[in-house]
Design an enzyme around this catalytic site. Structure first.
Site, short mmCIF file in Angstrom:
data_model
loop_
_atom_site.label_atom_id
_atom_site.label_comp_id
_atom_site.label_asym_id
_atom_site.label_seq_id
_atom_site.Cartn_x
_atom_site.Cartn_y
_atom_site.Cartn_z
N GLU A 1 41.36 40.02 48.67
CA GLU A 1 42.07 38.81 47.91
C GLU A 1 41.55 38.62 46.59
O GLU A 1 40.50 37.79 46.58
CB GLU A 1 42.03 37.65 48.91
CG GLU A 1 43.03 38.11 50.22
CD GLU A 1 44.59 38.33 50.13
OE1 GLU A 1 45.12 37.84 48.99
OE2 GLU A 1 45.05 39.01 50.85
N CYS B 1 43.23 30.36 42.78
CA CYS B 1 43.61 31.79 42.45
C CYS B 1 44.83 31.80 42.38
O CYS B 1 45.35 32.83 41.36
CB CYS B 1 42.99 32.55 43.50
SG CYS B 1 43.66 32.43 45.17
#
Length: 474
Positions: A215, A249
């Protein structure tokens, strides 16, 4: 003597593997008991979580409760509500030869898995993968980020009081410890962090042929078309960008719009920032701080891009950077070279939607693409003509809140998906199984030598998959 023989974590990994091989983690009841223990951790340590994240990055308790506790509980309860169904063997279609047999997909745990979490959401991005790993029946080594040190200490000191220590272990430390940890053979590695470190993780995993979920992050574009409700766009974009002081993010990383829209957006963004954080955001209890000095210096250096249209104030002692909007940013400017992970929003001017789409497609594929327009055709055009891990039209961050949507990147922004059932699937090895009868041997004779044309004809009749709706003339 190999690296594993003197490895400080070899014994721990061996111990977890022995427990896993004993079958302890496989029954539904065991998985449920450990998941419920995680629920107690979230409930009983709620105040400690809020305090630790406030100390680490001045995270407002509202934001910390929403992301670190509520969304984790949603993930947990969704998993507990569905786990017995997810674990069931999945029946599959059979051919003529196997009609009387049992063909199914078994969801097996991988074994001993490693979860490496980042500092941005230090509880959420640790617990959500852990929930799926436990649900799938694995033993887990958990590595919280050393950057968010108060959250790291909380996890290291208290999680072991809730979970079975023969199956779950917390390892702390920095780069050196993580490097040694990665020398061990794991059956799966789940990493959240930057693309640069993602490459290091993948290289270490390759030595043992260990599968990974990465990720990562990247620069999430946010296209704002000329036809939109400017005030609504400004509030939604400002919320997504300045939530957690921009350390998210999936935050919109930069805005793409026409010069005309930039002029309209600027006063609306200024208004939204004052509405959210008051005339001096530094005094607002609802605006966070950068996680560390290194991060503060890195983000502050990006203020030299374009021109500061809103904000720009900094205070090194407090690691404070005001909610900032940069206008007329060039693609070559420093703020456009790296993921910002701070409260800075650059605006890059484009001529039209086509140019915006070309701009997005000329860069590494992002974790999320955002598009705002009152015309749904425009939003759909951006969706259809770009590629990214996720997509959100007319809002920011909200797609992340749905356990029903897979979350993850593509290319430079990551590999693999999770959330809800997707996390369970990530940590489950899908084992294709066929269980045949011991009898009925004459049915097998066409496949045995000596071969003949007649046997081949029988085999074709029994095994061939025909395309539907096509009439074959003999």
């Amino acid at each position: 003597m190999g690296p594993g023989s003197a490895n400080p974590y070899a014994g721990l990994v061996r111990h977890l593997r022995a427990t896993w091989q004993s079958g302890r983690t496989r029954p539904l009841e065991y998985r449920v008991s450990q998941l419920e223990a995680l629920g107690r951790f979230l409930e009983e340590k709620k105040q400690d979580i809020l305090e630790a994240t406030a100390l680490d990055m001045g995270k407002p308790s509202f934001e910390a409760f929403f992301t670190e506790i509520l969304l984790c509980k949603n993930e947990l309860n969704n998993t507990l509500n569905n786990l017995s169904y997810w674990m069931k063997d999945e029946s599959v279609d059979k051919n003529l030869v196997t009609k009387l047999d049992s063909a199914f997909i078994r969801k097996d745990p991988y074994g001993v898995v490693l979860i490496i979490a980042p500092w941005k959401y230090p509880i959420h991005l640790l617990l959500v993968p852990l929930i799926g790993a436990i649900a799938a029946g694995n033993c887990v080594v958990i590595k919280p980020s050393e950057v968010s040190k108060n959250s790291e200490r909380l996890v290291a000191e208290t999680l072991s009081c809730y979970l079975d220590n023969d199956c779950f272990a917390v390892v702390t430390g920095g780069v050196q410890e993580t490097t040694r940890l990665l020398e061990n053979k794991f059956d799966y590695i789940f990493f959240t962090g930057s693309p640069g470190v993602g490459r290091i993780i993948m290289t270490a995993a390759a030595k043992h042929l260990t599968p990974v979920t990465l990720e990562l992050g990247g620069k999430n574009p946010c296209y704002v078309s000329d036809s939109c409700q400017v005030q609504n766009v400004a509030r939604r974009v400002a919320w997504g960008r300045f939530f957690n002081a921009g350390q998210t993010c999936i935050a919109p990383d930069y805005v793409l719009c026409t010069l005309e829209m930039q002029e309209k957006l600027m006063p609306a963004l200024r208004e939204a920032i004052v509405e959210f954080f008051g005339p001096n955001p530094k005094e607002s209890p609802d605006f966070g701080r950068l996680v560390g000095d290194k991060e503060f210096q890195r983000v502050r250096a990006l203020l030299g891009s374009g021109r500061v249209a809103i904000g720009g104030q900094t205070d090194e002692a407090e690691r404070y950077i005001a909610p900032t909007v940069l206008a007329d940013v060039l693609p070559s400017d420093p703020a456009m070279q790296e993921e910002i992970l701070g409260p800075i929003l650059p605006i890059v001017v484009v001529a039209n939607m086509d140019e915006a789409i070309d701009f997005i497609n000329a860069r590494p594929r992002p974790l999320t693409v955002y598009a705002f327009s009152s015309d749904s055709k425009v939003v759909n055009q951006v969706l259809e003509r770009t590629s990214s891990g996720g997509f959100c039209g007319n809002d920011t961050l909200m797609h992340f809140t749905l356990t029903s949507l897979p979350f993850g990147g593509i290319g430079n922004s990551g590999l693999g998906k999770y959330h809800g059932k997707f996390t369970f699937d990530t940590f489950s090895q899908k084992r294709g199984c066929l269980h045949r009868s011991m009898g009925l041997e004459p049915l097998n004779s066409p496949r045995y030598p000596p071969y003949s044309q007649q046997k081949l004809g029988l085999m074709m009749a029994a095994f061939e998959v025909k395309r539907r709706g096509i009439c074959t003339l003999l």
